[in-house]
Scaffold this motif. Structure first.
Motif, PDB file in Angstrom:
ATOM      1  N   ARG A 106       0.822  -1.205   0.000  1.00  0.00           N
ATOM      2  CA  ARG A 106       0.000   0.000   0.000  1.00  0.00           C
ATOM      3  C   ARG A 106       0.859   1.258   0.000  1.00  0.00           C
ATOM      4  NH1 ARG A 106      -3.515   0.499  -2.325  1.00  0.00           N
ATOM      5  NH2 ARG A 106      -4.748   1.979  -1.117  1.00  0.00           N
ATOM      6  N   GLU A 107       1.974   1.212   0.690  1.00  0.00           N
ATOM      7  CA  GLU A 107       2.844   2.391   0.750  1.00  0.00           C
ATOM      8  C   GLU A 107       3.687   2.561  -0.512  1.00  0.00           C
ATOM      9  OE1 GLU A 107       2.845   4.754   3.108  1.00  0.00           O
ATOM     10  OE2 GLU A 107       1.149   3.668   3.966  1.00  0.00           O
ATOM     11  N   SER A 108       3.827   1.510  -1.289  1.00  0.00           N
ATOM     12  CA  SER A 108       4.701   1.578  -2.466  1.00  0.00           C
ATOM     13  C   SER A 108       4.175   2.514  -3.541  1.00  0.00           C
ATOM     14  CB  SER A 108       4.891   0.177  -3.060  1.00  0.00           C
ATOM     15  OG  SER A 108       3.666  -0.299  -3.622  1.00  0.00           O
ATOM     16  N   VAL A 109       2.875   2.883  -3.467  1.00  0.00           N
ATOM     17  CA  VAL A 109       2.298   3.750  -4.496  1.00  0.00           C
ATOM     18  C   VAL A 109       2.532   5.223  -4.203  1.00  0.00           C
ATOM     19  CG1 VAL A 109       0.522   2.048  -5.012  1.00  0.00           C
ATOM     20  CG2 VAL A 109       0.036   3.870  -3.372  1.00  0.00           C
ATOM     21  N   ASN A 110       3.131   5.547  -3.072  1.00  0.00           N
ATOM     22  CA  ASN A 110       3.271   6.957  -2.675  1.00  0.00           C
ATOM     23  C   ASN A 110       3.902   7.806  -3.757  1.00  0.00           C
ATOM     24  OD1 ASN A 110       2.162   6.265  -0.241  1.00  0.00           O
ATOM     25  ND2 ASN A 110       4.072   6.334   0.915  1.00  0.00           N
ATOM     26  N   ARG A 111       4.919   7.285  -4.396  1.00  0.00           N
ATOM     27  CA  ARG A 111       5.646   8.103  -5.387  1.00  0.00           C
ATOM     28  C   ARG A 111       4.764   8.481  -6.572  1.00  0.00           C
ATOM     29  NH1 ARG A 111       8.118   4.555  -9.391  1.00  0.00           N
ATOM     30  NH2 ARG A 111       7.566   2.378  -8.956  1.00  0.00           N
ATOM     31  N   PHE A 112       3.821   7.620  -6.916  1.00  0.00           N
ATOM     32  CA  PHE A 112       2.937   7.935  -8.038  1.00  0.00           C
ATOM     33  C   PHE A 112       2.014   9.115  -7.679  1.00  0.00           C
ATOM     34  CE2 PHE A 112       4.139   3.520  -8.701  1.00  0.00           C
ATOM     35  CZ  PHE A 112       4.475   3.519 -10.045  1.00  0.00           C
ATOM     36  N   TYR A 113       1.555   9.154  -6.441  1.00  0.00           N
ATOM     37  CA  TYR A 113       0.681  10.242  -6.014  1.00  0.00           C
ATOM     38  C   TYR A 113       1.467  11.514  -5.722  1.00  0.00           C
ATOM     39  CZ  TYR A 113      -3.062   6.856  -5.908  1.00  0.00           C
ATOM     40  OH  TYR A 113      -3.990   5.923  -6.285  1.00  0.00           O
ATOM     41  N   ASP A 114       2.714  11.359  -5.282  1.00  0.00           N
ATOM     42  CA  ASP A 114       3.547  12.539  -5.024  1.00  0.00           C
ATOM     43  C   ASP A 114       3.822  13.317  -6.305  1.00  0.00           C
ATOM     44  OD1 ASP A 114       3.636  11.905  -2.358  1.00  0.00           O
ATOM     45  OD2 ASP A 114       5.608  10.933  -2.439  1.00  0.00           O
ATOM     46  N   GLN A 115       3.995  12.608  -7.402  1.00  0.00           N
ATOM     47  CA  GLN A 115       4.337  13.286  -8.657  1.00  0.00           C
ATOM     48  C   GLN A 115       3.110  13.666  -9.485  1.00  0.00           C
ATOM     49  OE1 GLN A 115       6.746  10.536 -10.891  1.00  0.00           O
ATOM     50  NE2 GLN A 115       5.052   9.152 -11.361  1.00  0.00           N
ATOM     51  N   LEU A 116       1.932  13.184  -9.086  1.00  0.00           N
ATOM     52  CA  LEU A 116       0.743  13.422  -9.905  1.00  0.00           C
ATOM     53  C   LEU A 116       0.398  14.898 -10.070  1.00  0.00           C
ATOM     54  CD1 LEU A 116      -2.443  11.331 -10.105  1.00  0.00           C
ATOM     55  CD2 LEU A 116      -2.679  13.774  -9.769  1.00  0.00           C
ATOM     56  N   PRO A 117       0.409  15.731  -8.996  1.00  0.00           N
ATOM     57  CA  PRO A 117       0.068  17.147  -9.211  1.00  0.00           C
ATOM     58  C   PRO A 117       0.956  17.836 -10.236  1.00  0.00           C
ATOM     59  CG  PRO A 117      -0.035  16.632  -6.877  1.00  0.00           C
ATOM     60  CD  PRO A 117       0.578  15.440  -7.552  1.00  0.00           C
ATOM     61  N   SER A 118       2.256  17.554 -10.204  1.00  0.00           N
ATOM     62  CA  SER A 118       3.143  18.192 -11.175  1.00  0.00           C
ATOM     63  C   SER A 118       2.856  17.687 -12.585  1.00  0.00           C
ATOM     64  CB  SER A 118       4.611  17.935 -10.798  1.00  0.00           C
ATOM     65  OG  SER A 118       4.903  16.550 -10.827  1.00  0.00           O
ATOM     66  N   ILE A 119       2.440  16.428 -12.712  1.00  0.00           N
ATOM     67  CA  ILE A 119       2.075  15.905 -14.029  1.00  0.00           C
ATOM     68  C   ILE A 119       0.825  16.604 -14.548  1.00  0.00           C
ATOM     69  CG2 ILE A 119       1.173  13.857 -15.222  1.00  0.00           C
ATOM     70  CD1 ILE A 119       3.077  12.166 -13.556  1.00  0.00           C
ATOM     71  N   VAL A 120      -0.169  16.780 -13.670  1.00  0.00           N
ATOM     72  CA  VAL A 120      -1.399  17.455 -14.092  1.00  0.00           C
ATOM     73  C   VAL A 120      -1.101  18.893 -14.516  1.00  0.00           C
ATOM     74  CG1 VAL A 120      -3.687  18.241 -13.378  1.00  0.00           C
ATOM     75  CG2 VAL A 120      -2.854  16.007 -12.634  1.00  0.00           C
ATOM     76  N   GLN A 121      -0.285  19.609 -13.740  1.00  0.00           N
ATOM     77  CA  GLN A 121       0.052  20.980 -14.109  1.00  0.00           C
ATOM     78  C   GLN A 121       0.843  21.015 -15.408  1.00  0.00           C
ATOM     79  OE1 GLN A 121      -1.062  23.975 -12.479  1.00  0.00           O
ATOM     80  NE2 GLN A 121      -0.460  24.519 -14.551  1.00  0.00           N
ATOM     81  N   SER A 122       1.725  20.025 -15.594  1.00  0.00           N
ATOM     82  CA  SER A 122       2.477  19.943 -16.841  1.00  0.00           C
ATOM     83  C   SER A 122       1.541  19.747 -18.029  1.00  0.00           C
ATOM     84  CB  SER A 122       3.481  18.792 -16.770  1.00  0.00           C
ATOM     85  OG  SER A 122       4.092  18.580 -18.024  1.00  0.00           O
ATOM     86  N   GLU A 123       0.525  18.896 -17.860  1.00  0.00           N
ATOM     87  CA  GLU A 123      -0.448  18.695 -18.933  1.00  0.00           C
ATOM     88  C   GLU A 123      -1.260  19.966 -19.182  1.00  0.00           C
ATOM     89  OE1 GLU A 123      -0.849  16.190 -20.973  1.00  0.00           O
ATOM     90  OE2 GLU A 123       0.789  15.061 -20.042  1.00  0.00           O
TER      91      GLU A 123
END
Length: 605
Positions: A253-270
Motif C-alpha cells: 500500500r505504501e509503495s504507491v506513494n511516489r505515483f501520487y507525489d508526482q501526480l500534481p506536477s504531471i497534471v500541471q504539466s499537462e
C-alpha cells in the motif's frame, strides 16, 4: 447541434475573434451542454466505452452510443466499442477488464451508480491502471431520493485512490476531460473528472471545440504505448489480483506513494502543454480577485463563476476580497495551494457542496485546514477559517449568498459552521442573505419560458439558444428546470445571451421576456414574478385579446399595469393545428419569441 468528430472543422464553421496567447488557428465554437462537450473528447480518445445510464450523466453515454451506431471514428480512425451493461457494477467490472487488456477505456456515471463502482475503483487504483471516469456530480439518496446535483457522490470516493479533478463550467469540462485522460496515462493513477450535475452538465453555452489535431498534439502516444505494454498478455505473462498476508500488504500500500507525489506536477504539466496548443491556461488552484485580499472564499464547481462575479463587484467598490478555485481536489498539493493564496489574507471561508453528518467539517474545509497546518502557514493559527455548506440537491446559489459569506468574514467573530440558501429553523445554521441582490449586466438579455413537461417547451428553447449562439455574435446560456417527475410537471427555461461570456450559473429572477405555453397556469404559477419592469410577456391563450384580459386574475392585471409590462397573446394551438403541425405549439411560440425579441431580423428568424 450534435457533435460530429471530424479531422478538421468545415470551412464555414463559426469563428469569433479571441485573443489566445500563442494559439495558432482560431477555435471552432459550438453551442452545447457540458455532457456533450465531455463526451466529444472521451469518444475521440478511447476504444472501449462501457455505459449504463443514470441521471444526469446519461446524455454522455447516449451521445457516444449514437456516434458509434453511425460509425463515427476516434482520432485513430477506429469506431469505439460502446457496450451497455446490466448495471453500474457491471460497467465497473467491464472497465476493469478493458484496462487489464490494454484497451483505452472510459465510462460515465453519477450518484448511486458511482457508489456501485467503488469496489472496482479500489482495485483499479491499487493496480495503477490509467482510467478517467466522467461524473455529472449528483446527490446521494439519504432521507429521500434526489436526482439533482451536489458533490456527495464524488466525495464518497476519496479513499479509493482515484484523483479527483473538478471543472467549473462547460468549457473547462470539455478541456479538463482531455487533460484528465492524458494525465492519467502519464501518472498511472485513475481519475474521477467531475462537474456539477444539471447546473453544469445540462447548461447550454458556447464553447471552443477541440479539434482532432489539437487532441493529437496534447495526448502522449508514448504514455499510451507504455500502458499497452503493461497489459495482460501471453506474450509477456504477469500476475495480478493476488492475495497478500500481513508480511507484505502494508508495504504494497505504501509503495504507491511516489505515483501520487508526482501526480500534481504531471497534471500541471499537462495543463501547461494544453495552454501552448490552445491558449487556454489552467492551474491546479486558481486565484481571482484583489492582489492584496484580506478575505477570500475557497470553493470548487459552478459556484466559482458566481463567486467570481461577486468578487468583481466587491473589488470595483474598493473591497479587498478574492476567490480561490480548487481544480485538483485529490491529491491535494499543499505547496501549489498555498502559493495561490495572497499572503495578506486574514480570513477564509471554505464552501462545500456536500454534507458529512458528524464530521468536524466537510471534505474541502478539512483539506484546507490541513494544508494550512502542514504548510506552516501563518494562517494556520488564525481563528478565522470557517466552513459552510451550500447547493445540496441543486439548491440555488446566488450572488446575494456570496455577499453574505464575505460579510460574515468581516465580523470580528465569524459564524464558524453555516449553511446557505435554506432556512434552518431547527439547528440554526443558516446565514442570512439579501434575496434582492442582483449583479446581472444590463447588456445581457434574459428570457424565461414556462411550460408543461413533454409539451416541447424545453426542446424548443434548446433550439432557440443554439440558434442565438451560432447565428449571432452573442454568447449564450440556456438552463432548464424541471422536477424528478419530468413529464407532466412544470418546466422553466432560463435563457441568457449577450456580447460577453456569461458567468451566471443561477436562475433568472428579472427577465426581459417571459412566455407561458399553458393558459391553465394563469393564476396558478407565479409567471409574472419573473418579469422585470417593462418586460414583454407572451401568453398562449385560446381566447381573443380582449377576452384574455377579462379572464386574467385581478392580481395579474394589477401586476401588468404596475410593472408596465407588454402583454402579447396568441392561440398557438389553433395556429399549429391550422398549419398542419398538430400539437407543436412551441414551434409557434418560438417564432413569436424571435419576432418580439429582435435578437435576429424577422425574416431570418
Amino acid at each position: 447541434m450534435g457533435f460530429a468528430p471530424t479531422d478538421a472543422p468545415p470551412a464555414d464553421a463559426l469563428t469569433l475573434t479571441m485573443k489566445l496567447s500563442g494559439a495558432s488557428p482560431k477555435p471552432r465554437f459550438v453551442t452545447c451542454d457540458a455532457n456533450e462537450a465531455v463526451a466529444s473528447v472521451a469518444y475521440r480518445i478511447n476504444e472501449f466505452i462501457a455505459i449504463y445510464p443514470i441521471t444526469p450523466s446519461s446524455a454522455m453515454a447516449e451521445s457516444c452510443d449514437e456516434w458509434a451506431a453511425v460509425g463515427k471514428k476516434n482520432i485513430w480512425g477506429q469506431v469505439p466499442r460502446v457496450t451497455q451493461l446490466q448495471s453500474e457494477a457491471g460497467v465497473a467490472g467491464a472497465v476493469h477488464g478493458g484496462l487489464l487488456g490494454g484497451a483505452l477505456t472510459t465510462t460515465f456515471t453519477a450518484s448511486q451508480g458511482l457508489l456501485l463502482m467503488i469496489p472496482n475503483l479500489y482495485k483499479i487504483a491499487g493496480e495503477l491502471l490509467p482510467l478517467t471516469i466522467h461524473v455529472s456530480a449528483r446527490a446521494i439518496a439519504a432521507q429521500g431520493l434526489s436526482i439533482f446535483g451536489d458533490h456527495s457522490d464524488v466525495m464518497a470516493c476519496r479513499a479509493t485512490g482515484c484523483a479527483l479533478l473538478c471543472s467549473n463550467n462547460g468549457q473547462e469540462a470539455h478541456d479538463l476531460a482531455l487533460i484528465a485522460h492524458t494525465a492519467s496515462y502519464r501518472a498511472r493513477v485513475p481519475f474521477i473528472h467531475f462537474f456539477d450535475g444539471f447546473r453544469t452538465s445540462h447548461e447550454v453555452s458556447k464553447i471552443a471545440l477541440l479539434s482532432d489535431d489539437e487532441i493529437r498534439s496534447v495526448i502522449s502516444e508514448r504514455a499510451i504505448a507504455d500502458f499497452r505494454t503493461r497489459a495482460l498478455s501471453p506474450d509477456h505473462p504477469s500476475i495480478r489480483g493476488t492475495a497478500q498476508n500481513p508480511d507484505v500488504y502494508f508495504q504494497g500500500r505504501e509503495s504507491v506513494n511516489r505515483f501520487y507525489d508526482q501526480l500534481p506536477s504531471i497534471v500541471q504539466s499537462e495543463m501547461d502543454g494544453f495552454a501552448e496548443i490552445t491558449g487556454r491556461q489552467y492551474h491546479l488552484y486558481e486565484y481571482h480577485g484583489h492582489p492584496q485580499a484580506d478575505r477570500i472564499v475557497i470553493a470548487m464547481g459552478s459556484s466559482i463563476e458566481t463567486i467570481s462575479e461577486t468578487v468583481d463587484w466587491f473589488v470595483a467598490r474598493g473591497e479587498k476580497v478574492g476567490v480561490l478555485a480548487v481544480r485538483l481536489f485529490l491529491p491535494f498539493h499543499v505547496k501549489a495551494f498555498l502559493a495561490a493564496i495572497p499572503p495578506t489574507v486574514k480570513a477564509i471561508a471554505v464552501l462545500d457542496r456536500t454534507k458529512e453528518p458528524g464530521s468536524l467539517g466537510e471534505p474541502l474545509y478539512l483539506n484546507v485546514v490541513a494544508a494550512l497546518a502542514q504548510g506552516l502557514s501563518p494562517l494556520a493559527s488564525s481563528p478565522r477559517i470557517v466552513g459552510g455548506r451550500y447547493g445540496l440537491g441543486s439548491k440555488e446559489f446566488t450572488p446575494g449568498m456570496v455577499r453574505a459569506v464575505f460579510d460574515n468574514l468581516a465580523r470580528w467573530e465569524p459564524i464558524p459552521r453555516f449553511t446557505l440558501g435554506i432556512l434552518d429553523d431547527v439547528t440554526g445554521t443558516s446565514l442570512g442573505y439579501d434575496t434582492e441582490f442582483d449583479l446581472e449586466a444590463p447588456d445581457v438579455r434574459r428570457c424565461v419560458f414556462v411550460g408543461l413537461g413533454a409539451d416541447g417547451t424545453v426542446g424548443a428553447n434548446k433550439n432557440s439558444i443554439k440558434i442565438i449562439g451560432e447565428q449571432t455574435d452573442n454568447f449564450a446560456q440556456g438552463y432548464f428546470v424541471y422536477d424528478s417527475k419530468k413529464s407532466g410537471s412544470v418546466t422553466t427555461s432560463h435563457l441568457r445571451f449577450g456580447p460577453r461570456p456569461i458567468r451566471a450559473p443561477y436562475l433568472i429572477r428579472q427577465a426581459d421576456f417571459v412566455a407561458c405555453s399553458q393558459f391553465a397556469f394563469v393564476g396558478r404559477q407565479n409567471i409574472l414574478g419573473y418579469a422585470a419592469p417593462g418586460a414583454t410577456v407572451l401568453l398562449n391563450s385560446p381566447h381573443s385579446a380582449a377576452d384574455t384580459w377579462a379572464r386574467l386574475p385581478r392580481e395579474w392585471q394589477e401586476t401588468l399595469i404596475e410593472k408596465k409590462l407588454r402583454l402579447y397573446v396568441i392561440d398557438a394551438t389553433a395556429v399549429a393545428q391550422t398549419s398542419g403541425m398538430g400539437r407543436r405549439t412551441n414551434t409557434v411560440l418560438q417564432t413569436c419569441f424571435f419576432a418580439l425579441s429582435g435578437v435576429l431580423p424577422q425574416d431570418e428568424a
